[in-house]
Design a protein around this motif. Structure first.
Motif, PDB file in Angstrom:
ATOM      1  N   TYR A 199      28.372 -56.763 -44.436  1.00 22.78           N
ATOM      2  CA  TYR A 199      29.668 -57.438 -44.391  1.00 22.78           C
ATOM      3  C   TYR A 199      29.642 -58.587 -45.378  1.00 22.78           C
ATOM      4  O   TYR A 199      28.717 -59.401 -45.362  1.00 22.78           O
ATOM      5  CB  TYR A 199      29.919 -57.934 -42.959  1.00 22.78           C
TER       6      TYR A 199
ATOM      7  N   GLN B 177      36.161 -59.161 -34.921  1.00 22.96           N
ATOM      8  CA  GLN B 177      34.871 -59.162 -35.619  1.00 22.96           C
ATOM      9  C   GLN B 177      33.725 -58.942 -34.636  1.00 22.96           C
ATOM     10  O   GLN B 177      32.776 -58.231 -34.942  1.00 22.96           O
ATOM     11  CB  GLN B 177      34.639 -60.437 -36.418  1.00 22.96           C
TER      12      GLN B 177
ATOM     13  N   ILE C 271      33.653 -55.206 -33.909  1.00 20.84           N
ATOM     14  CA  ILE C 271      33.119 -54.435 -35.037  1.00 20.84           C
ATOM     15  C   ILE C 271      31.619 -54.646 -35.162  1.00 20.84           C
ATOM     16  O   ILE C 271      30.856 -53.683 -35.265  1.00 20.84           O
ATOM     17  CB  ILE C 271      33.840 -54.808 -36.345  1.00 20.84           C
TER      18      ILE C 271
END
Length: 113
Positions: free
Chosen positions: A4, A14, A17
């Motif tokens: 990322y 976030q 994920i």
């Protein structure tokens, strides 16, 4: 494994994920060469770029050959017109079969339902 390169935050999305991966590595402060070397050291076999040639995308990382097989998906679904990506994932609406010759990448057609 996810690399990322965005700004870290503690938002719900976030967190969702990042928790979906065994490893979620922030590479924002690394240059393209450092990321490519990290990928090779980690033994990444297939790298999928979800940003492509978009704002804040890291195509330069993929130009360093981060994995033996490199795929473009979602972020930028046009051809880059070079050999950086081996494949692009699309559907027949986005890339009609009779337009494949305009792509430098091999096309993997996805039939999502």
């Amino acid at each position: 494994i996810a690399f990322y390169s965005g700004v870290p935050d503690s938002s719900n999305i976030q967190n969702r994920i990042s928790s979906a991966f065994d490893k979620f590595i922030n590479t924002r402060l690394k240059n393209d060469q450092e990321i490519a070397e990290l990928s090779r050291v980690m033994g990444i076999d297939i790298a999928v770029d979800l940003t492509g040639n978009t704002q804040n995308g890291r195509v330069g990382v993929f130009s360093k050959k981060v994995a033996p097989l490199q795929i473009s998906y979602i972020g930028y679904l046009g051809t880059l017109g070079n050999s950086i990506y081996d494949y692009i994932i699309a559907d027949e609406v986005l890339i009609p079969i009779d337009k494949q010759n305009y792509y430098s990448e091999n096309i993997i057609y996805w039939e999502g339902k």
